[in-house]
Design a protein around this motif. Structure first.
Motif, PDB file in Angstrom:
ATOM      1  N   SER A 163       0.841  -1.195   0.000  1.00  0.00           N
ATOM      2  CA  SER A 163       0.000   0.000   0.000  1.00  0.00           C
ATOM      3  C   SER A 163       0.876   1.245   0.000  1.00  0.00           C
ATOM      4  CB  SER A 163      -0.925   0.001   1.224  1.00  0.00           C
ATOM      5  OG  SER A 163      -0.185  -0.133   2.415  1.00  0.00           O
ATOM      6  N   LEU A 164       0.399   2.271  -0.675  1.00  0.00           N
ATOM      7  CA  LEU A 164       1.096   3.550  -0.725  1.00  0.00           C
ATOM      8  C   LEU A 164       0.624   4.347   0.485  1.00  0.00           C
ATOM      9  CD1 LEU A 164       1.506   5.667  -3.969  1.00  0.00           C
ATOM     10  CD2 LEU A 164       1.382   6.678  -1.711  1.00  0.00           C
ATOM     11  N   LYS A 165       1.463   4.430   1.507  1.00  0.00           N
ATOM     12  CA  LYS A 165       1.053   4.987   2.798  1.00  0.00           C
ATOM     13  C   LYS A 165       1.087   6.505   2.833  1.00  0.00           C
ATOM     14  CE  LYS A 165       0.376   1.217   5.279  1.00  0.00           C
ATOM     15  NZ  LYS A 165      -0.967   0.887   5.828  1.00  0.00           N
ATOM     16  N   LEU A 166       2.129   7.090   2.236  1.00  0.00           N
ATOM     17  CA  LEU A 166       2.323   8.531   2.343  1.00  0.00           C
ATOM     18  C   LEU A 166       2.907   9.100   1.056  1.00  0.00           C
ATOM     19  CD1 LEU A 166       4.004   8.495   5.877  1.00  0.00           C
ATOM     20  CD2 LEU A 166       1.718   9.405   5.406  1.00  0.00           C
ATOM     21  N   LEU A 167       2.529  10.323   0.758  1.00  0.00           N
ATOM     22  CA  LEU A 167       3.173  11.090  -0.302  1.00  0.00           C
ATOM     23  C   LEU A 167       4.114  12.080   0.364  1.00  0.00           C
ATOM     24  CD1 LEU A 167      -0.035  10.603  -1.205  1.00  0.00           C
ATOM     25  CD2 LEU A 167       0.772  11.764  -3.247  1.00  0.00           C
ATOM     26  N   VAL A 168       5.264  12.319  -0.239  1.00  0.00           N
ATOM     27  CA  VAL A 168       6.239  13.254   0.325  1.00  0.00           C
ATOM     28  C   VAL A 168       6.193  14.553  -0.469  1.00  0.00           C
ATOM     29  CG1 VAL A 168       8.640  13.650   0.948  1.00  0.00           C
ATOM     30  CG2 VAL A 168       7.692  11.329   1.038  1.00  0.00           C
ATOM     31  N   VAL A 169       5.906  15.646   0.242  1.00  0.00           N
ATOM     32  CA  VAL A 169       5.810  16.973  -0.368  1.00  0.00           C
ATOM     33  C   VAL A 169       7.063  17.770  -0.022  1.00  0.00           C
ATOM     34  CG1 VAL A 169       4.518  19.144  -0.419  1.00  0.00           C
ATOM     35  CG2 VAL A 169       3.292  16.958  -0.240  1.00  0.00           C
ATOM     36  N   ASP A 170       7.744  18.253  -1.034  1.00  0.00           N
ATOM     37  CA  ASP A 170       8.937  19.077  -0.859  1.00  0.00           C
ATOM     38  C   ASP A 170       8.537  20.536  -1.018  1.00  0.00           C
ATOM     39  OD1 ASP A 170      11.394  20.347  -0.934  1.00  0.00           O
ATOM     40  OD2 ASP A 170      12.354  18.818  -2.170  1.00  0.00           O
ATOM     41  N   THR A 171       8.761  21.348   0.021  1.00  0.00           N
ATOM     42  CA  THR A 171       8.332  22.758  -0.006  1.00  0.00           C
ATOM     43  C   THR A 171       9.462  23.717  -0.385  1.00  0.00           C
ATOM     44  OG1 THR A 171       8.852  23.120   2.343  1.00  0.00           O
ATOM     45  CG2 THR A 171       6.669  22.253   1.822  1.00  0.00           C
ATOM     46  N   ARG A 172      10.594  23.186  -0.841  1.00  0.00           N
ATOM     47  CA  ARG A 172      11.756  24.060  -1.007  1.00  0.00           C
ATOM     48  C   ARG A 172      11.556  25.104  -2.099  1.00  0.00           C
ATOM     49  NH1 ARG A 172      15.659  19.520  -3.400  1.00  0.00           N
ATOM     50  NH2 ARG A 172      14.729  19.389  -5.452  1.00  0.00           N
ATOM     51  N   ASN A 173      10.681  24.857  -3.078  1.00  0.00           N
ATOM     52  CA  ASN A 173      10.465  25.883  -4.108  1.00  0.00           C
ATOM     53  C   ASN A 173       9.484  26.940  -3.628  1.00  0.00           C
ATOM     54  OD1 ASN A 173       8.286  24.145  -4.149  1.00  0.00           O
ATOM     55  ND2 ASN A 173       8.020  24.231  -6.364  1.00  0.00           N
ATOM     56  N   TRP A 174       9.048  26.804  -2.374  1.00  0.00           N
ATOM     57  CA  TRP A 174       8.149  27.808  -1.780  1.00  0.00           C
ATOM     58  C   TRP A 174       8.747  28.387  -0.509  1.00  0.00           C
ATOM     59  CZ3 TRP A 174       5.820  27.806   3.022  1.00  0.00           C
ATOM     60  CH2 TRP A 174       4.839  28.780   3.235  1.00  0.00           C
ATOM     61  N   LEU A 175       9.420  27.540   0.282  1.00  0.00           N
ATOM     62  CA  LEU A 175       9.959  27.929   1.580  1.00  0.00           C
ATOM     63  C   LEU A 175      11.483  27.836   1.539  1.00  0.00           C
ATOM     64  CD1 LEU A 175       9.055  28.514   4.590  1.00  0.00           C
ATOM     65  CD2 LEU A 175       9.400  26.068   4.987  1.00  0.00           C
ATOM     66  N   PRO A 176      12.202  28.903   1.878  1.00  0.00           N
ATOM     67  CA  PRO A 176      13.669  28.838   1.877  1.00  0.00           C
ATOM     68  C   PRO A 176      14.166  27.671   2.750  1.00  0.00           C
ATOM     69  CG  PRO A 176      12.926  31.093   2.177  1.00  0.00           C
ATOM     70  CD  PRO A 176      11.697  30.234   2.257  1.00  0.00           C
ATOM     71  N   GLY A 177      15.057  26.872   2.177  1.00  0.00           N
ATOM     72  CA  GLY A 177      15.532  25.703   2.919  1.00  0.00           C
ATOM     73  C   GLY A 177      14.640  24.504   2.699  1.00  0.00           C
ATOM     74  N   GLY A 178      13.343  24.747   2.761  1.00  0.00           N
ATOM     75  CA  GLY A 178      12.346  23.725   2.457  1.00  0.00           C
ATOM     76  C   GLY A 178      12.234  22.622   3.484  1.00  0.00           C
ATOM     77  N   LYS A 179      11.137  21.892   3.417  1.00  0.00           N
ATOM     78  CA  LYS A 179      10.897  20.712   4.244  1.00  0.00           C
ATOM     79  C   LYS A 179      10.359  19.602   3.357  1.00  0.00           C
ATOM     80  CE  LYS A 179       9.594  23.162   8.513  1.00  0.00           C
ATOM     81  NZ  LYS A 179       8.512  23.321   9.530  1.00  0.00           N
ATOM     82  N   LYS A 180      10.546  18.370   3.811  1.00  0.00           N
ATOM     83  CA  LYS A 180       9.921  17.233   3.153  1.00  0.00           C
ATOM     84  C   LYS A 180       8.888  16.673   4.114  1.00  0.00           C
ATOM     85  CE  LYS A 180      13.733  16.073   0.081  1.00  0.00           C
ATOM     86  NZ  LYS A 180      14.720  15.052  -0.344  1.00  0.00           N
ATOM     87  N   LEU A 181       7.606  16.849   3.743  1.00  0.00           N
ATOM     88  CA  LEU A 181       6.493  16.559   4.635  1.00  0.00           C
ATOM     89  C   LEU A 181       5.739  15.310   4.184  1.00  0.00           C
ATOM     90  CD1 LEU A 181       5.139  20.218   4.896  1.00  0.00           C
ATOM     91  CD2 LEU A 181       6.721  19.073   6.462  1.00  0.00           C
ATOM     92  N   ALA A 182       5.306  14.508   5.149  1.00  0.00           N
ATOM     93  CA  ALA A 182       4.571  13.275   4.873  1.00  0.00           C
ATOM     94  C   ALA A 182       3.074  13.553   4.933  1.00  0.00           C
ATOM     95  CB  ALA A 182       4.938  12.206   5.901  1.00  0.00           C
ATOM     96  N   VAL A 183       2.380  13.268   3.815  1.00  0.00           N
ATOM     97  CA  VAL A 183       0.939  13.543   3.726  1.00  0.00           C
ATOM     98  C   VAL A 183       0.222  12.279   3.272  1.00  0.00           C
ATOM     99  CG1 VAL A 183      -0.807  15.107   2.815  1.00  0.00           C
ATOM    100  CG2 VAL A 183       1.561  15.898   3.022  1.00  0.00           C
ATOM    101  N   ARG A 184      -0.907  11.971   3.916  1.00  0.00           N
ATOM    102  CA  ARG A 184      -1.654  10.748   3.603  1.00  0.00           C
ATOM    103  C   ARG A 184      -2.423  10.872   2.287  1.00  0.00           C
ATOM    104  NH1 ARG A 184      -5.925  10.062   7.855  1.00  0.00           N
ATOM    105  NH2 ARG A 184      -6.190  12.252   7.304  1.00  0.00           N
ATOM    106  N   PRO A 185      -2.593   9.771   1.566  1.00  0.00           N
ATOM    107  CA  PRO A 185      -3.466   9.789   0.390  1.00  0.00           C
ATOM    108  C   PRO A 185      -4.900  10.203   0.735  1.00  0.00           C
ATOM    109  CG  PRO A 185      -2.098   7.832   0.347  1.00  0.00           C
ATOM    110  CD  PRO A 185      -1.866   8.482   1.678  1.00  0.00           C
TER     111      PRO A 185
END
Length: 243
Positions: free
Chosen positions: A174-196
């Protein structure tokens, strides 16, 4: 868990030797489960023929070796129906593939794997042969991880980043989480785990993933530490924080 990017570095190992590398992962955008690994047979078959392997065939994932062991011979895979990677996989192709391997159909039954919890339970399906013959042919919902990778991410308020990876349970697939990279919006950026479950839609025409979350709700999702994906306590904590 294991990530899509990690899987792309893995070799596929048949019962009698290596047969190629994982090129892509195809998932179901309704059940959010991995349906196929696309195998690049370069260096093994002429013209780098592309074939697919269902999780039904997967015996184990050896992280240390970076290998996926499958319950088939190299010849069985060589003789399996090939794909045109520039065209979507049809339900008719899936039926041909499943009949070739003698598997029960995952689309018969209420769950992501039909009547079963784990895909490997569909490998021995003599009792389901009659059901397979009577099955309807609903449309499949297969999507490519390599396609969705890089899609822009929108919340209910704004655009906040892009899809950079997918986290997968290598037992249920099962695909548990999608990873969102915010670096093109937030300086430094974060990689956030978001559920389907937080998805509103995947817009294929605009190459965008839209979440049913506000900006602040998405930013409150846990950050992903890729080095800890084999730590069960860390994974369970991350899943709880993502709710």
């Amino acid at each position: 868990m294991i990530s899509y990017k990690q899987l792309r570095d893995f070799d596929i190992h048949a019962t009698d030797g290596d047969i190629g590398g994982c090129k892509d992962v195809l998932f179901d955008d309704q059940d959010f489960v991995v349906r196929y690994l696309v195998v690049d047979t370069n260096n093994w078959l002429p013209l780098s023929r592309k074939v697919v392997i269902s999780p039904i065939s997967i015996a184990r994932v050896a992280r240390d070796e970076e290998k996926i062991h499958v319950n088939m011979t190299s010849q069985a895979l060589k003789d399996s129906p090939s794909i045109d990677e520039h065209k979507p996989l049809s339900r008719e192709y899936e039926e041909t593939l499943f009949k070739y391997f003698g598997y029960g159909y995952y689309w018969i039954g209420p769950g992501a794997w039909g009547d079963f919890t784990h895909p490997t339970e569909l490998a021995d399906q003599e009792m389901q042969e009659s059901l397979n013959e009577l099955s309807e042919k609903p449309s499949n919902h297969l999507r490519s991880c390599s396609e969705v990778h890089g899609y822009e991410v929108s919340t209910q308020d704004d655009e906040i980043g892009h899809i950079t990876d997918f986290l997968i349970d290598p037992e249920s697939w099962s695909l548990k989480l999608l990873v969102v990279d915010t670096r093109n919006w937030l300086p430094g950026g974060k990689k956030l785990a978001v559920r389907p479950a937080d998805l509103e839609k995947i817009d294929w025409s605009s190459h965008k993933v839209v979440f049913k979350l506000s900006h602040d709700q998405l930013m409150a999702r846990p950050e992903v530490d890729m080095d800890k994906l084999q730590d069960e306590s860390y994974v369970q904590s991350m899943l709880l924080k993502a709710e």
